[in-house]
Design a protein around this motif. Structure first.
Motif, PDB file in Angstrom:
ATOM      1  N   VAL A 180       0.834  -1.209   0.000  1.00 35.08           N
ATOM      2  CA  VAL A 180       0.000   0.000   0.000  1.00 35.08           C
ATOM      3  C   VAL A 180       0.867   1.256   0.000  1.00 35.08           C
ATOM      4  CG1 VAL A 180      -1.702   1.336   1.284  1.00 35.08           C
ATOM      5  CG2 VAL A 180      -1.940  -1.143   1.119  1.00 35.08           C
ATOM      6  N   GLY A 181       1.898   1.267   0.850  1.00 40.54           N
ATOM      7  CA  GLY A 181       2.788   2.418   0.918  1.00 40.54           C
ATOM      8  C   GLY A 181       3.486   2.686  -0.401  1.00 40.54           C
ATOM      9  N   TRP A 182       3.924   1.617  -1.058  1.00 46.21           N
ATOM     10  CA  TRP A 182       4.591   1.770  -2.353  1.00 46.21           C
ATOM     11  C   TRP A 182       3.612   2.240  -3.427  1.00 46.21           C
ATOM     12  CZ3 TRP A 182       9.601   2.006  -3.203  1.00 46.21           C
ATOM     13  CH2 TRP A 182      10.477   1.421  -2.281  1.00 46.21           C
ATOM     14  N   ARG A 183       2.377   1.712  -3.408  1.00 44.72           N
ATOM     15  CA  ARG A 183       1.391   2.115  -4.414  1.00 44.72           C
ATOM     16  C   ARG A 183       1.048   3.598  -4.286  1.00 44.72           C
ATOM     17  NH1 ARG A 183      -2.181  -1.622  -3.661  1.00 44.72           N
ATOM     18  NH2 ARG A 183      -3.511  -0.520  -2.182  1.00 44.72           N
ATOM     19  N   MET A 184       0.831   4.073  -3.076  1.00 47.75           N
ATOM     20  CA  MET A 184       0.493   5.477  -2.872  1.00 47.75           C
ATOM     21  C   MET A 184       1.656   6.392  -3.267  1.00 47.75           C
ATOM     22  SD  MET A 184      -2.602   5.607  -2.039  1.00 47.75           S
ATOM     23  CE  MET A 184      -2.623   7.366  -1.689  1.00 47.75           C
ATOM     24  N   THR A 185       2.863   5.954  -2.963  1.00 48.69           N
ATOM     25  CA  THR A 185       4.044   6.735  -3.331  1.00 48.69           C
ATOM     26  C   THR A 185       4.178   6.836  -4.848  1.00 48.69           C
ATOM     27  OG1 THR A 185       5.207   6.101  -1.300  1.00 48.69           O
ATOM     28  CG2 THR A 185       6.564   6.850  -3.158  1.00 48.69           C
ATOM     29  N   ALA A 186       3.986   5.715  -5.531  1.00 48.57           N
ATOM     30  CA  ALA A 186       4.054   5.712  -6.995  1.00 48.57           C
ATOM     31  C   ALA A 186       2.970   6.607  -7.593  1.00 48.57           C
ATOM     32  CB  ALA A 186       3.912   4.289  -7.520  1.00 48.57           C
ATOM     33  N   LEU A 187       1.780   6.601  -7.005  1.00 47.54           N
ATOM     34  CA  LEU A 187       0.677   7.427  -7.491  1.00 47.54           C
ATOM     35  C   LEU A 187       1.018   8.911  -7.386  1.00 47.54           C
ATOM     36  CD1 LEU A 187      -2.230   7.775  -8.495  1.00 47.54           C
ATOM     37  CD2 LEU A 187      -2.986   7.624  -6.105  1.00 47.54           C
ATOM     38  N   ILE A 188       1.556   9.304  -6.249  1.00 47.35           N
ATOM     39  CA  ILE A 188       1.902  10.716  -6.040  1.00 47.35           C
ATOM     40  C   ILE A 188       2.989  11.163  -7.009  1.00 47.35           C
ATOM     41  CG2 ILE A 188       2.969  12.335  -4.426  1.00 47.35           C
ATOM     42  CD1 ILE A 188       1.563  10.767  -2.170  1.00 47.35           C
ATOM     43  N   PHE A 189       4.045  10.380  -7.106  1.00 46.31           N
ATOM     44  CA  PHE A 189       5.140  10.738  -8.012  1.00 46.31           C
ATOM     45  C   PHE A 189       4.684  10.748  -9.474  1.00 46.31           C
ATOM     46  CE2 PHE A 189       8.395   9.428  -4.672  1.00 46.31           C
ATOM     47  CZ  PHE A 189       8.880  10.718  -4.509  1.00 46.31           C
ATOM     48  N   SER A 190       3.780   9.844  -9.839  1.00 46.90           N
ATOM     49  CA  SER A 190       3.308   9.776 -11.222  1.00 46.90           C
ATOM     50  C   SER A 190       2.472  10.993 -11.598  1.00 46.90           C
ATOM     51  CB  SER A 190       2.496   8.495 -11.429  1.00 46.90           C
ATOM     52  OG  SER A 190       3.304   7.348 -11.274  1.00 46.90           O
ATOM     53  N   VAL A 191       1.655  11.464 -10.680  1.00 47.76           N
ATOM     54  CA  VAL A 191       0.858  12.666 -10.936  1.00 47.76           C
ATOM     55  C   VAL A 191       1.775  13.878 -11.124  1.00 47.76           C
ATOM     56  CG1 VAL A 191      -0.792  14.293  -9.931  1.00 47.76           C
ATOM     57  CG2 VAL A 191      -1.207  11.834  -9.750  1.00 47.76           C
ATOM     58  N   ILE A 192       2.793  13.976 -10.275  1.00 47.78           N
ATOM     59  CA  ILE A 192       3.758  15.077 -10.401  1.00 47.78           C
ATOM     60  C   ILE A 192       4.461  15.003 -11.757  1.00 47.78           C
ATOM     61  CG2 ILE A 192       5.904  16.034  -9.490  1.00 47.78           C
ATOM     62  CD1 ILE A 192       4.977  15.060  -6.711  1.00 47.78           C
ATOM     63  N   ALA A 193       4.857  13.783 -12.145  1.00 53.03           N
ATOM     64  CA  ALA A 193       5.528  13.604 -13.437  1.00 53.03           C
ATOM     65  C   ALA A 193       4.631  14.042 -14.586  1.00 53.03           C
ATOM     66  CB  ALA A 193       5.941  12.143 -13.611  1.00 53.03           C
ATOM     67  N   ALA A 194       3.338  13.695 -14.513  1.00 54.21           N
ATOM     68  CA  ALA A 194       2.407  14.061 -15.581  1.00 54.21           C
ATOM     69  C   ALA A 194       2.332  15.570 -15.761  1.00 54.21           C
ATOM     70  CB  ALA A 194       1.019  13.495 -15.275  1.00 54.21           C
ATOM     71  N   VAL A 195       2.314  16.308 -14.666  1.00 53.82           N
ATOM     72  CA  VAL A 195       2.254  17.770 -14.728  1.00 53.82           C
ATOM     73  C   VAL A 195       3.458  18.321 -15.496  1.00 53.82           C
ATOM     74  CG1 VAL A 195       2.360  19.898 -13.372  1.00 53.82           C
ATOM     75  CG2 VAL A 195       0.893  18.004 -12.624  1.00 53.82           C
ATOM     76  N   PHE A 196       4.649  17.833 -15.157  1.00 53.21           N
ATOM     77  CA  PHE A 196       5.859  18.340 -15.818  1.00 53.21           C
ATOM     78  C   PHE A 196       5.968  17.867 -17.268  1.00 53.21           C
ATOM     79  CE2 PHE A 196       7.119  19.031 -11.388  1.00 53.21           C
ATOM     80  CZ  PHE A 196       7.611  20.329 -11.488  1.00 53.21           C
TER      81      PHE A 196
END
Length: 453
Positions: A180-196
Protein backbone atom coordinates in the motif's frame (compact mmCIF):
# COMPACT_ATOMS: atom_id res chain seq x y z
CA UNK A 1 30.04 34.84 -36.28
CA UNK A 2 27.32 34.73 -33.63
CA UNK A 3 24.80 31.95 -34.25
CA UNK A 4 21.09 32.76 -34.38
CA UNK A 5 19.29 32.11 -31.09
CA UNK A 6 15.99 30.27 -31.07
CA UNK A 7 15.10 29.64 -27.43
CA UNK A 8 13.95 31.85 -24.58
CA UNK A 9 14.78 31.10 -20.96
CA UNK A 10 11.21 29.80 -20.56
CA UNK A 11 11.64 27.41 -23.51
CA UNK A 12 14.76 25.95 -21.92
CA UNK A 13 13.05 25.50 -18.56
CA UNK A 14 10.04 23.88 -20.22
CA UNK A 15 12.30 21.47 -22.07
CA UNK A 16 14.11 20.61 -18.84
CA UNK A 17 10.81 19.84 -17.11
CA UNK A 18 10.43 16.90 -19.47
CA UNK A 19 13.56 15.25 -18.08
CA UNK A 20 12.39 15.95 -14.55
CA UNK A 21 9.31 13.89 -15.38
CA UNK A 22 11.40 11.20 -17.11
CA UNK A 23 13.63 10.79 -14.08
CA UNK A 24 10.71 10.61 -11.67
CA UNK A 25 9.31 7.72 -13.70
CA UNK A 26 12.60 6.01 -14.53
CA UNK A 27 14.29 6.79 -11.20
CA UNK A 28 11.57 5.17 -9.11
CA UNK A 29 11.87 2.01 -11.19
CA UNK A 30 15.66 1.77 -11.36
CA UNK A 31 16.32 2.61 -7.71
CA UNK A 32 13.37 1.07 -5.89
CA UNK A 33 11.51 -1.49 -7.99
CA UNK A 34 13.87 -4.31 -7.04
CA UNK A 35 13.64 -3.72 -3.29
CA UNK A 36 9.85 -3.26 -3.57
CA UNK A 37 9.49 -6.63 -5.28
CA UNK A 38 11.92 -8.47 -2.96
CA UNK A 39 11.03 -6.93 0.41
CA UNK A 40 7.39 -5.85 0.04
CA UNK A 41 6.05 -8.45 -2.40
CA UNK A 42 8.49 -11.25 -1.49
CA UNK A 43 9.70 -12.23 -4.98
CA UNK A 44 13.12 -13.70 -5.80
CA UNK A 45 15.79 -11.20 -6.84
CA UNK A 46 17.39 -13.55 -9.37
CA UNK A 47 14.13 -14.26 -11.19
CA UNK A 48 13.22 -10.57 -11.22
CA UNK A 49 16.60 -9.65 -12.63
CA UNK A 50 16.31 -12.24 -15.39
CA UNK A 51 12.84 -11.05 -16.40
CA UNK A 52 14.05 -7.45 -16.42
CA UNK A 53 16.98 -8.37 -18.63
CA UNK A 54 14.79 -10.01 -21.28
CA UNK A 55 12.44 -7.04 -21.24
CA UNK A 56 15.26 -4.51 -21.49
CA UNK A 57 16.89 -6.30 -24.43
CA UNK A 58 13.56 -6.22 -26.24
CA UNK A 59 13.47 -2.53 -25.37
CA UNK A 60 16.77 -2.03 -27.17
CA UNK A 61 15.08 -3.10 -30.41
CA UNK A 62 11.98 -1.02 -29.70
CA UNK A 63 14.19 2.07 -29.36
CA UNK A 64 15.25 1.82 -33.00
CA UNK A 65 11.64 1.22 -34.02
CA UNK A 66 10.57 4.29 -32.03
CA UNK A 67 13.28 6.37 -33.68
CA UNK A 68 12.12 5.29 -37.12
CA UNK A 69 8.48 6.07 -36.26
CA UNK A 70 9.49 9.56 -35.14
CA UNK A 71 11.59 10.14 -38.28
CA UNK A 72 8.53 9.26 -40.41
CA UNK A 73 5.98 11.28 -38.44
CA UNK A 74 4.30 14.22 -40.18
CA UNK A 75 2.12 16.26 -37.82
CA UNK A 76 1.32 19.93 -37.38
CA UNK A 77 3.34 19.84 -34.15
CA UNK A 78 6.34 18.29 -35.87
CA UNK A 79 7.94 14.85 -35.60
CA UNK A 80 8.84 14.33 -31.93
CA UNK A 81 6.65 16.68 -29.89
CA UNK A 82 3.37 14.82 -30.65
CA UNK A 83 4.78 11.57 -29.24
CA UNK A 84 5.84 13.26 -26.02
CA UNK A 85 2.24 14.46 -25.61
CA UNK A 86 0.47 11.27 -26.69
CA UNK A 87 2.37 8.95 -24.35
CA UNK A 88 2.03 10.87 -21.08
CA UNK A 89 -1.11 9.16 -19.74
CA UNK A 90 -0.03 5.60 -20.68
CA UNK A 91 3.36 6.14 -19.01
CA UNK A 92 2.03 7.38 -15.68
CA UNK A 93 -0.75 4.76 -15.54
CA UNK A 94 1.75 1.93 -16.12
CA UNK A 95 4.03 3.41 -13.45
CA UNK A 96 1.28 3.17 -10.83
CA UNK A 97 0.38 -0.37 -11.95
CA UNK A 98 4.06 -1.33 -11.65
CA UNK A 99 3.92 -0.69 -7.91
CA UNK A 100 0.45 -2.23 -7.44
CA UNK A 101 1.19 -5.95 -7.55
CA UNK A 102 -2.03 -7.86 -6.71
CA UNK A 103 -2.15 -10.48 -3.95
CA UNK A 104 -2.24 -13.73 -5.91
CA UNK A 105 -0.22 -16.81 -6.82
CA UNK A 106 3.53 -16.08 -6.95
CA UNK A 107 3.82 -17.26 -10.56
CA UNK A 108 1.00 -14.90 -11.56
CA UNK A 109 2.79 -12.08 -9.76
CA UNK A 110 5.90 -12.69 -11.87
CA UNK A 111 3.74 -12.68 -15.02
CA UNK A 112 1.96 -9.49 -13.94
CA UNK A 113 5.28 -7.79 -13.24
CA UNK A 114 6.79 -8.82 -16.58
CA UNK A 115 3.79 -7.69 -18.66
CA UNK A 116 3.43 -4.25 -17.03
CA UNK A 117 7.20 -3.71 -16.94
CA UNK A 118 7.55 -4.57 -20.63
CA UNK A 119 4.60 -2.42 -21.76
CA UNK A 120 5.91 0.54 -19.78
CA UNK A 121 9.57 0.30 -20.77
CA UNK A 122 9.44 -1.13 -24.28
CA UNK A 123 6.43 0.76 -25.64
CA UNK A 124 5.25 3.92 -23.94
CA UNK A 125 8.34 5.14 -22.07
CA UNK A 126 10.51 4.32 -25.10
CA UNK A 127 8.38 6.43 -27.46
CA UNK A 128 8.21 9.24 -24.92
CA UNK A 129 11.92 9.29 -24.10
CA UNK A 130 13.23 8.94 -27.66
CA UNK A 131 10.87 11.71 -28.79
CA UNK A 132 11.94 13.93 -25.89
CA UNK A 133 15.64 13.45 -26.63
CA UNK A 134 15.10 14.12 -30.34
CA UNK A 135 13.43 17.44 -29.52
CA UNK A 136 16.80 18.96 -28.57
CA UNK A 137 17.89 18.91 -32.21
CA UNK A 138 14.47 19.95 -33.59
CA UNK A 139 13.75 23.04 -31.48
CA UNK A 140 17.05 24.82 -32.14
CA UNK A 141 19.79 24.81 -34.78
CA UNK A 142 22.21 26.62 -32.43
CA UNK A 143 25.03 24.38 -31.16
CA UNK A 144 25.49 26.34 -27.92
CA UNK A 145 21.76 26.23 -27.20
CA UNK A 146 21.87 22.45 -27.62
CA UNK A 147 24.65 22.28 -25.04
CA UNK A 148 22.56 24.51 -22.77
CA UNK A 149 19.53 22.23 -23.23
CA UNK A 150 21.69 19.28 -22.22
CA UNK A 151 22.77 21.11 -19.08
CA UNK A 152 19.23 22.23 -18.23
CA UNK A 153 17.75 18.76 -18.68
CA UNK A 154 20.33 17.20 -16.37
CA UNK A 155 19.86 19.90 -13.74
CA UNK A 156 16.16 19.03 -13.75
CA UNK A 157 17.08 15.36 -13.72
CA UNK A 158 19.16 15.96 -10.60
CA UNK A 159 16.18 17.57 -8.90
CA UNK A 160 14.09 14.50 -9.72
CA UNK A 161 16.80 12.07 -8.58
CA UNK A 162 17.14 13.96 -5.29
CA UNK A 163 13.40 13.90 -4.72
CA UNK A 164 13.17 10.20 -5.52
CA UNK A 165 16.24 9.20 -3.48
CA UNK A 166 15.44 11.37 -0.50
CA UNK A 167 11.67 11.13 -0.43
CA UNK A 168 10.66 7.64 -1.53
CA UNK A 169 11.33 5.65 1.63
CA UNK A 170 9.90 8.43 3.82
CA UNK A 171 6.74 8.45 1.71
CA UNK A 172 6.41 4.67 1.76
CA UNK A 173 6.73 4.61 5.54
CA UNK A 174 4.31 7.54 5.92
CA UNK A 175 1.64 5.50 4.12
CA UNK A 176 2.21 2.49 6.36
CA UNK A 177 4.84 0.63 4.34
CA UNK A 178 4.20 -2.58 2.45
CA UNK A 179 2.47 -2.76 -0.92
CA UNK A 180 0.00 0.00 0.00
CA UNK A 181 2.79 2.42 0.92
CA UNK A 182 4.59 1.77 -2.35
CA UNK A 183 1.39 2.11 -4.41
CA UNK A 184 0.49 5.48 -2.87
CA UNK A 185 4.04 6.74 -3.33
CA UNK A 186 4.05 5.71 -6.99
CA UNK A 187 0.68 7.43 -7.49
CA UNK A 188 1.90 10.72 -6.04
CA UNK A 189 5.14 10.74 -8.01
CA UNK A 190 3.31 9.78 -11.22
CA UNK A 191 0.86 12.67 -10.94
CA UNK A 192 3.76 15.08 -10.40
CA UNK A 193 5.53 13.60 -13.44
CA UNK A 194 2.41 14.06 -15.58
CA UNK A 195 2.25 17.77 -14.73
CA UNK A 196 5.86 18.34 -15.82
CA UNK A 197 5.40 16.23 -18.96
CA UNK A 198 2.52 18.48 -20.02
CA UNK A 199 4.53 21.64 -19.30
CA UNK A 200 7.20 20.34 -21.67
CA UNK A 201 4.87 19.16 -24.43
CA UNK A 202 2.73 22.29 -24.46
CA UNK A 203 5.44 24.95 -24.08
CA UNK A 204 7.94 24.24 -26.86
CA UNK A 205 7.70 24.12 -30.65
CA UNK A 206 9.74 22.40 -33.33
CA UNK A 207 11.42 24.49 -36.00
CA UNK A 208 10.41 24.10 -39.66
CA UNK A 209 12.71 21.74 -41.61
CA UNK A 210 14.13 24.62 -43.66
CA UNK A 211 15.35 26.34 -40.49
CA UNK A 212 17.21 23.17 -39.51
CA UNK A 213 18.92 22.93 -42.88
CA UNK A 214 16.80 19.96 -43.97
CA UNK A 215 15.63 19.86 -47.57
CA UNK A 216 12.07 18.73 -48.05
CA UNK A 217 13.16 16.04 -50.51
CA UNK A 218 15.04 14.17 -47.79
CA UNK A 219 12.60 14.59 -44.92
CA UNK A 220 11.00 12.52 -43.66
CA UNK A 221 13.34 9.56 -44.27
CA UNK A 222 11.51 6.69 -45.97
CA UNK A 223 13.86 3.79 -45.26
CA UNK A 224 12.92 0.97 -42.92
CA UNK A 225 14.05 0.11 -39.41
CA UNK A 226 16.87 -2.24 -40.43
CA UNK A 227 18.11 0.11 -43.16
CA UNK A 228 18.24 2.94 -40.62
CA UNK A 229 20.02 0.70 -38.15
CA UNK A 230 22.55 -0.20 -40.82
CA UNK A 231 23.29 3.48 -41.45
CA UNK A 232 23.73 4.08 -37.74
CA UNK A 233 26.06 1.13 -37.24
CA UNK A 234 28.27 2.32 -40.11
CA UNK A 235 28.83 5.49 -38.08
CA UNK A 236 31.70 4.53 -35.77
CA UNK A 237 30.95 7.46 -33.47
CA UNK A 238 27.39 6.18 -33.00
CA UNK A 239 28.74 2.76 -32.00
CA UNK A 240 31.15 4.35 -29.52
CA UNK A 241 28.42 6.47 -27.99
CA UNK A 242 26.11 3.47 -27.81
CA UNK A 243 28.71 1.55 -25.81
CA UNK A 244 29.30 4.55 -23.56
CA UNK A 245 25.56 4.83 -22.92
CA UNK A 246 25.26 1.11 -22.20
CA UNK A 247 28.17 1.16 -19.76
CA UNK A 248 27.16 4.35 -17.98
CA UNK A 249 23.47 3.56 -17.72
CA UNK A 250 24.27 0.02 -16.65
CA UNK A 251 26.54 1.36 -13.93
CA UNK A 252 23.98 3.90 -12.76
CA UNK A 253 21.23 1.28 -12.72
CA UNK A 254 23.25 -1.16 -10.64
CA UNK A 255 24.52 1.50 -8.24
CA UNK A 256 21.04 3.00 -8.00
CA UNK A 257 19.40 -0.35 -7.34
CA UNK A 258 22.00 -1.59 -4.86
CA UNK A 259 22.43 1.80 -3.15
CA UNK A 260 19.42 1.35 -0.90
CA UNK A 261 20.65 -2.15 -0.01
CA UNK A 262 24.11 -0.76 0.85
CA UNK A 263 22.67 1.95 3.07
CA UNK A 264 20.19 -0.37 4.75
CA UNK A 265 22.37 -3.42 5.39
CA UNK A 266 26.01 -2.23 5.28
CA UNK A 267 25.77 1.30 6.68
CA UNK A 268 22.72 0.41 8.77
CA UNK A 269 20.64 3.45 7.86
CA UNK A 270 18.50 3.51 4.68
CA UNK A 271 17.95 7.25 5.11
CA UNK A 272 21.63 7.84 4.22
CA UNK A 273 20.66 7.29 0.58
CA UNK A 274 19.11 10.75 0.64
CA UNK A 275 22.32 12.25 2.05
CA UNK A 276 24.41 10.63 -0.69
CA UNK A 277 21.94 11.93 -3.25
CA UNK A 278 22.29 15.51 -1.99
CA UNK A 279 26.08 15.24 -2.00
CA UNK A 280 25.82 13.98 -5.59
CA UNK A 281 23.47 16.73 -6.74
CA UNK A 282 25.22 19.85 -5.43
CA UNK A 283 28.67 19.27 -7.03
CA UNK A 284 27.04 18.00 -10.21
CA UNK A 285 24.89 21.11 -10.38
CA UNK A 286 28.03 23.24 -10.12
CA UNK A 287 29.73 21.18 -12.83
CA UNK A 288 26.75 21.57 -15.15
CA UNK A 289 26.68 25.35 -14.67
CA UNK A 290 30.22 25.68 -16.00
CA UNK A 291 29.84 23.08 -18.77
CA UNK A 292 28.62 25.44 -21.56
CA UNK A 293 31.50 27.83 -20.86
CA UNK A 294 34.06 25.00 -20.86
CA UNK A 295 32.65 23.51 -24.07
CA UNK A 296 32.70 26.90 -25.80
CA UNK A 297 36.40 27.23 -24.96
CA UNK A 298 37.72 23.69 -25.39
CA UNK A 299 35.02 21.69 -27.22
CA UNK A 300 33.02 18.65 -26.18
CA UNK A 301 35.82 16.11 -26.69
CA UNK A 302 38.40 17.66 -24.35
CA UNK A 303 35.88 18.61 -21.68
CA UNK A 304 34.39 15.10 -21.56
CA UNK A 305 37.72 13.28 -21.61
CA UNK A 306 39.39 15.40 -18.92
CA UNK A 307 36.29 15.44 -16.75
CA UNK A 308 35.74 11.70 -16.82
CA UNK A 309 39.43 10.98 -16.25
CA UNK A 310 39.30 13.07 -13.08
CA UNK A 311 36.06 11.31 -12.07
CA UNK A 312 37.81 7.96 -12.46
CA UNK A 313 40.63 9.09 -10.19
CA UNK A 314 38.07 10.24 -7.60
CA UNK A 315 36.50 6.75 -7.67
CA UNK A 316 39.63 5.31 -6.03
CA UNK A 317 39.19 6.90 -2.56
CA UNK A 318 35.43 6.28 -2.81
CA UNK A 319 36.17 2.56 -3.20
CA UNK A 320 38.77 2.48 -0.42
CA UNK A 321 36.58 4.24 2.12
CA UNK A 322 33.47 2.40 0.94
CA UNK A 323 35.08 -0.97 1.64
CA UNK A 324 35.51 0.19 5.23
CA UNK A 325 32.07 1.79 5.50
CA UNK A 326 33.56 5.22 6.34
CA UNK A 327 30.68 7.45 5.30
CA UNK A 328 32.22 10.94 5.74
CA UNK A 329 35.24 10.45 3.42
CA UNK A 330 32.96 8.46 1.11
CA UNK A 331 30.67 11.46 0.82
CA UNK A 332 33.58 13.79 0.03
CA UNK A 333 34.97 11.58 -2.74
CA UNK A 334 31.43 10.92 -3.99
CA UNK A 335 30.98 14.66 -4.46
CA UNK A 336 34.16 14.96 -6.51
CA UNK A 337 33.16 11.98 -8.68
CA UNK A 338 29.94 13.70 -9.69
CA UNK A 339 31.53 17.12 -10.08
CA UNK A 340 33.80 15.68 -12.77
CA UNK A 341 31.13 13.48 -14.36
CA UNK A 342 28.82 16.45 -14.87
CA UNK A 343 30.23 17.73 -18.20
CA UNK A 344 29.72 14.41 -19.99
CA UNK A 345 26.10 14.27 -18.89
CA UNK A 346 25.53 17.90 -19.81
CA UNK A 347 26.92 17.46 -23.32
CA UNK A 348 25.15 14.18 -24.19
CA UNK A 349 22.42 15.74 -26.33
CA UNK A 350 24.82 18.09 -28.12
CA UNK A 351 27.26 15.25 -28.77
CA UNK A 352 24.48 13.04 -30.13
CA UNK A 353 23.47 15.90 -32.43
CA UNK A 354 27.08 16.04 -33.66
CA UNK A 355 27.00 12.28 -34.30
CA UNK A 356 23.69 12.67 -36.14
CA UNK A 357 25.30 15.43 -38.19
CA UNK A 358 28.12 13.04 -39.12
CA UNK A 359 25.59 10.53 -40.50
CA UNK A 360 23.90 13.34 -42.46
CA UNK A 361 27.24 14.37 -43.95
CA UNK A 362 28.06 10.79 -44.92
CA UNK A 363 24.66 9.68 -46.25
CA UNK A 364 22.69 12.87 -46.96
CA UNK A 365 19.83 11.49 -44.83
CA UNK A 366 18.35 12.92 -41.62
CA UNK A 367 17.90 10.19 -39.01
CA UNK A 368 17.59 12.33 -35.89
CA UNK A 369 14.92 10.19 -34.24
CA UNK A 370 16.83 6.98 -34.91
CA UNK A 371 20.08 8.62 -33.78
CA UNK A 372 18.63 9.81 -30.50
CA UNK A 373 17.28 6.32 -29.90
CA UNK A 374 20.96 5.59 -29.15
CA UNK A 375 20.51 7.32 -25.81
CA UNK A 376 17.36 5.38 -24.96
CA UNK A 377 18.77 2.11 -26.31
CA UNK A 378 21.88 2.52 -24.21
CA UNK A 379 19.73 3.11 -21.15
CA UNK A 380 17.57 0.06 -21.88
CA UNK A 381 20.32 -2.43 -22.73
CA UNK A 382 22.66 -1.17 -20.02
CA UNK A 383 19.90 -1.22 -17.43
CA UNK A 384 18.81 -4.69 -18.58
CA UNK A 385 22.25 -6.17 -18.12
CA UNK A 386 22.83 -4.34 -14.84
CA UNK A 387 19.44 -5.23 -13.38
CA UNK A 388 19.90 -8.89 -14.23
CA UNK A 389 23.39 -8.89 -12.74
CA UNK A 390 22.11 -7.17 -9.62
CA UNK A 391 19.44 -9.80 -9.13
CA UNK A 392 21.77 -12.70 -9.90
CA UNK A 393 24.57 -11.44 -7.66
CA UNK A 394 22.17 -10.78 -4.78
CA UNK A 395 20.71 -14.28 -5.17
CA UNK A 396 24.23 -15.77 -5.45
CA UNK A 397 25.22 -14.04 -2.22
CA UNK A 398 22.26 -15.70 -0.40
CA UNK A 399 20.33 -12.44 0.00
CA UNK A 400 16.84 -12.98 1.45
CA UNK A 401 14.48 -10.01 1.57
CA UNK A 402 12.50 -11.65 4.37
CA UNK A 403 15.49 -11.58 6.76
CA UNK A 404 16.17 -8.57 8.99
CA UNK A 405 19.89 -9.42 9.10
CA UNK A 406 21.62 -10.53 5.90
CA UNK A 407 24.59 -12.96 5.75
CA UNK A 408 28.13 -11.62 5.41
CA UNK A 409 28.28 -12.90 1.83
CA UNK A 410 25.46 -10.51 0.94
CA UNK A 411 27.22 -7.59 2.65
CA UNK A 412 30.41 -8.27 0.67
CA UNK A 413 28.59 -8.54 -2.66
CA UNK A 414 26.53 -5.38 -2.05
CA UNK A 415 29.70 -3.48 -1.11
CA UNK A 416 31.53 -4.64 -4.26
CA UNK A 417 28.67 -3.58 -6.53
CA UNK A 418 28.28 -0.19 -4.89
CA UNK A 419 31.87 0.97 -4.36
CA UNK A 420 34.25 -1.09 -6.54
CA UNK A 421 32.38 -1.60 -9.80
CA UNK A 422 32.17 2.15 -10.60
CA UNK A 423 35.97 2.37 -10.82
CA UNK A 424 36.18 -0.56 -13.23
CA UNK A 425 33.47 0.82 -15.54
CA UNK A 426 34.93 4.32 -15.46
CA UNK A 427 38.31 3.09 -16.68
CA UNK A 428 36.67 1.39 -19.69
CA UNK A 429 34.65 4.52 -20.50
CA UNK A 430 37.73 6.76 -20.46
CA UNK A 431 39.35 4.46 -23.04
CA UNK A 432 36.33 4.85 -25.36
CA UNK A 433 36.08 8.61 -24.80
CA UNK A 434 39.65 8.98 -26.05
CA UNK A 435 38.40 7.86 -29.49
CA UNK A 436 35.17 9.90 -29.61
CA UNK A 437 36.42 12.69 -31.92
CA UNK A 438 33.25 13.33 -33.92
CA UNK A 439 33.53 17.13 -33.65
CA UNK A 440 36.91 17.05 -35.38
CA UNK A 441 35.58 14.68 -38.04
CA UNK A 442 32.68 17.04 -38.84
CA UNK A 443 34.97 20.07 -38.97
CA UNK A 444 37.33 18.24 -41.33
CA UNK A 445 34.44 17.22 -43.59
CA UNK A 446 33.09 20.77 -43.72
CA UNK A 447 36.54 22.16 -44.48
CA UNK A 448 36.93 19.71 -47.38
CA UNK A 449 33.53 20.71 -48.77
CA UNK A 450 34.47 24.40 -48.68
CA UNK A 451 37.78 23.68 -50.39
CA UNK A 452 36.03 21.60 -53.06
CA UNK A 453 33.77 24.53 -53.89
Amino acid sequence: MEQKKYLTFGNKMAYGSGDLANNIIFGLITSFLMIYLTDAVGLNAGIIGTLMMFSRFAGGVSDVVAGTIIDRTKHKWGKARPWVFWTIIPVVVCEVLMFSTPSMNTTLQYIYFFIIYTILNDVFFTLNNVAYSTLSVLITANKQERVQLGVVRFVFALVAVSAISGGTMASVNAFGGGVVGWRMTALIFSVIAAVFYYICALSIKELPPSELGIHEDVAPEKTGVFQNLGKLLRNKYYVMQLFINILFNGLMTMVGAVGVYYMKYVIGNAAMLGVFSIVQVVPMFLGLIFTPMLVKRWGIYKVNLIGFTLATIACIPFMIFGMKGMTTPMLISHGFVWLFRAPMLGTTSALTAEISGYTYRQTGKRLDGSMFSCMSMGAKVGAGIATAMTGWLLALSKYDGKLDVQPQSSHSMITFMYVALPLIINVIMVAILMLQKVEKANETWDAHQITAK
